[in-house]
Enzyme design. Sequence first.
Site, PDB file in Angstrom:
ATOM      1  N   CYS B  87      -4.775  13.557  -6.847  1.00  0.00           N
ATOM      2  CA  CYS B  87      -3.896  13.512  -8.013  1.00  0.00           C
ATOM      3  C   CYS B  87      -4.705  13.663  -9.302  1.00  0.00           C
ATOM      4  O   CYS B  87      -5.216  14.726  -9.582  1.00  0.00           O
ATOM      5  CB  CYS B  87      -3.060  12.228  -7.980  1.00  0.00           C
ATOM      6  SG  CYS B  87      -1.671  12.251  -9.118  1.00  0.00           S
ATOM      7  N   HIS B 195      -0.638  11.810  -2.427  1.00  0.00           N
ATOM      8  CA  HIS B 195      -1.463  10.601  -2.281  1.00  0.00           C
ATOM      9  C   HIS B 195      -1.578  10.179  -0.814  1.00  0.00           C
ATOM     10  O   HIS B 195      -0.772   9.376  -0.339  1.00  0.00           O
ATOM     11  CB  HIS B 195      -0.834   9.449  -3.068  1.00  0.00           C
ATOM     12  CG  HIS B 195      -1.027   9.536  -4.534  1.00  0.00           C
ATOM     13  ND1 HIS B 195      -1.995   8.836  -5.210  1.00  0.00           N
ATOM     14  CD2 HIS B 195      -0.367  10.258  -5.469  1.00  0.00           C
ATOM     15  CE1 HIS B 195      -1.931   9.113  -6.505  1.00  0.00           C
ATOM     16  NE2 HIS B 195      -0.945   9.977  -6.699  1.00  0.00           N
ATOM     17  N   GLU B 197      -3.524   8.087   0.457  1.00  0.00           N
ATOM     18  CA  GLU B 197      -3.771   6.641   0.579  1.00  0.00           C
ATOM     19  C   GLU B 197      -2.481   5.831   0.524  1.00  0.00           C
ATOM     20  O   GLU B 197      -2.479   4.650   0.843  1.00  0.00           O
ATOM     21  CB  GLU B 197      -4.766   6.178  -0.498  1.00  0.00           C
ATOM     22  CG  GLU B 197      -4.192   5.846  -1.865  1.00  0.00           C
ATOM     23  CD  GLU B 197      -3.852   7.068  -2.725  1.00  0.00           C
ATOM     24  OE1 GLU B 197      -3.895   8.203  -2.200  1.00  0.00           O
ATOM     25  OE2 GLU B 197      -3.525   6.884  -3.915  1.00  0.00           O
TER      26      GLU B 197
END
Lengths: 764, 225
Positions: B87, B195, B197
């Site tokens: 990002c 993302h 994660e």
Amino acid sequence: MAERSETSEALHRALGLTDSEFDDIVSALDREPNALELALFGVMWSEHCSYKSSRIHLKRLPTTGPTVLVGPGENAGVVDAGDGIAVAIRIESHNHPSAIEPAQGAATGVGGILRDIFTMGARPLAVMDPLFFGEPNDARQRWLVEGVVSGISNYGNSVGVPTIGGELTFDRCYQSNPLVNVLCVGALPVERLVLSAATGTGNLAVLLGSSTGRDGIGGVSVLASAGFEGADGAATLDDDKRPSVQVGDPYEEKRLIEACLALLDEGLVVGIQDLGGAGLACATSETAAKGRVGMDVDVTAIPRREPGMEPWEVMTSESQERMLAIVTPAGLAQVEALCAQWEVSATVIGRVTDPGIDANGEPIGLLRLRDGFDGEILAEVPAAALADDAPLYERPMAEPASRAALLDDDPTDALADIDGTAAVLALLGDAHLVYQQYDHQLFLNTVIGPGADAALLRLAGPGLPASSKGMAISTDSNPRWCALDPRAGTAATVAEGLANVAVTGATAVAIVNCLNFGNPEHPEVMWQLSESIDGMTEACLAYGLPVIGGNVSLYNESGGVDIDPTPVVGTLGFVEELLERPPSLAWEAGETLVLVGEREAIGAHAFSLAGSSLAVDVAGRRGGTLFVMDSDAHKATCAFVANLVAESAGGSDGLLASIHDVGSGGIALAAAEMATASGVGVRVEGIQGIAEAFCEHPGRFLATTRDLDALVERANVAGVALSVLGQTGGDDLSIDALVSLSLEALIYRSNHALGEALDAASAS
Amino acid sequence: MTSRIGVVVFPGTNCEHDAVVALDQLGADASLVFHTETSLKGFDGIVLPGGFAHGDYVRPGAIARFSPIMDAVSAFGNDGGPILGICNGFQVLCEAQLLPGALQKNRGLTFLCKPTTLIVSSTRSVLTATATVGQELSIPINHFSGSYTCDSETLSMLRDQERIVLRYRENPNGSIDDIAGITNEAGNIVGLMPHPERAISSLLGSQDGNVLLSSFLHSSSTAQV
């Protein structure tokens, strides 16, 4: 009483103080105040800061409980969540700033509530935003909606705190006075809890963060504690109040959060207070009053954004992203170094001195403003006089004269033949256009995000002890109910919060409230406020929920017309063990749909449409007598649901396959929302008519199961009512002969309703 | 061998803790590296996480590229070390010209936080080496400026060299050629807007991010830096 000099007479009125308040100030000081002192009183004794109209009523709310660590009066309420973790929660309003300047008003509302949370030593973990606008049928409402949402989005996303839910309500009563409330939760290791008292003579007051400018002067008084002039959306009449709106910088706030949490981690802070409403005047007087110490502030030491600012401007400015920390002289160098790492400015602006002594020989807090550290004293005021001793008003109350006629105008029978299919389409609409603009996932905690009955988070975050608990939060309000009956309506709103967190498997432990009402100088508004507080008290006692914090926003009026009473309740609950996802509102084909909870309300009307979304939003019928709640049955039903949901998490072997609270729009809308989310239809049978399909009394849940016999058995053992309503499957929603819709139509409407309403507004 | 991963923190970065949690959960030893540091010695891989470095002032990543740590990041990458920009980290890598192209405001001009389905388009990168071409991954996006753009020559080059590593199944932001993530020519520096994660457990709704992060860790443990 001594004669008032002419100059101060003109001045105190301009600052929003009444003649009798001026006389009170003269008695408190035993002399006439100078202009600077008067400016301090002007902001601190404003309705927004002092709660002078509401405080005598707020005292009735229950505020204590076994897990409450900090109740109302500090920057945030705090409960012990177990596992060495404390949770801080707070709700605020930023209504008037958002009406004048929606993006900055909403953004600084977020900034302010975050500071309230990290002031307690907690890392802010989530924000929720209940928003109320006028009907989305004009360009001004679209400007407000887009401005407020973009303000929350820009500030919240950038500052790094997820926005996990809220409410979006459109009603004509907010046409000229929108409501922008914001709730924040944070968490901290329980031993790090800090309070805002200043202590220790010789300690230093250090101002952290942004410089002080001329923005937001009079925000709490001129702006927040007076109604709007403009009626019917013509708020341009109030445009000259725009300089009283603060301007926010989320990047400054982000660094301020990290710096303050680092200072607290290192044990470098004796006391800390955020600068919000009333700026330095509030922060310095409150810390001195709580610590019962003297506080000498050098007004010239405060970093300014522009030259030529007067001391009264510096002290009352509401410039954002500032904190006041009390530190020891020995720790100052470390404080400065840590702040430098985060590029946060830290300036010594004052010091803690010996307290004043009152008539009984007791120590009292004393605020002294000086020109230079040892310079001339510009103002000297007992801190408690500013922070605690505003006059308390027992304002006249009167039930609105029109209320009897309103209660008589029951819509239930008149709406018996309304088109249920059209009504479902009119009420259906998902707010994803709003919430997809908010980061709702940061910190990897969001198990259930925006758009559901309640948000569900893992209880985890940087620096917290490990825990497998979950935390559920819901914001609830129902101005339709409260307009008819503020007492019962508010009690039912508390009941809704209990139900919404139960859907996630959580047990509610506490609430916070934001009481948005009209002009307290109108006896009808004071009656509404008092009734609402009584209703909240009754519900809290019935459900065992303490009120651990709150905010009162008055003067929500324009052109002399008050908003409908809008108490917003934030409910906090915990799940003991959150390892797998609880059942959502999505079902699969071949499940049995049941209604959990008492089908009929108690009292005269089993199924009343008074105050319902169908009556008000679809048919424009605002009258009638509100349902009567059975709080014992409701409490038992919520406990039953929470247990079943927790048991059913993660697997296909649980008794509950899906669940949804029956709220606005009743059983019909709840079924429509479940079908839409699932992409699977349902056939509902045995509903006794439009009134049962759309009535809204809380205490009912729609659920599906793959093992009806076992579920019925459990309900019987728990003494909770349960009725079979139908079977899932097919491509249609049908409710007897009342509602018939294809899934395709439902899904299209759900996805497009909000966008189309706002597009129509911009075209008009 | 446990991979030692440095997660770079600029003022305004906000996904650093999440990146550490996600990497550690997969067996890595991840730690934070403040942007004023000048050395990345001892790390097997570097992550530039999401957020708003330096407030996104001027443009996302435009100031961060001048942070002291960035010289070390460039050197680490030029030596073949695995670097992942997520990002805002992707935006920083483009501004630092470690990756080509730029990220502009989303089509629709609003911030978007929502689930997306990604398709693995190339395995010629540290992020996708152990994935399969055509594999679909459910991973959320969270950005205002995520619409990838580049000139047509660059696009041809990215396609020809199989450097488009991830594409959106349904383009949410107007990215050219549905691009969600790209890599440099050597395959050791990768940037993506989604993302991974945030997709590390079924409790959070998806664990598909682990496919990408474990590939990155695998590459880090085998890279010779």
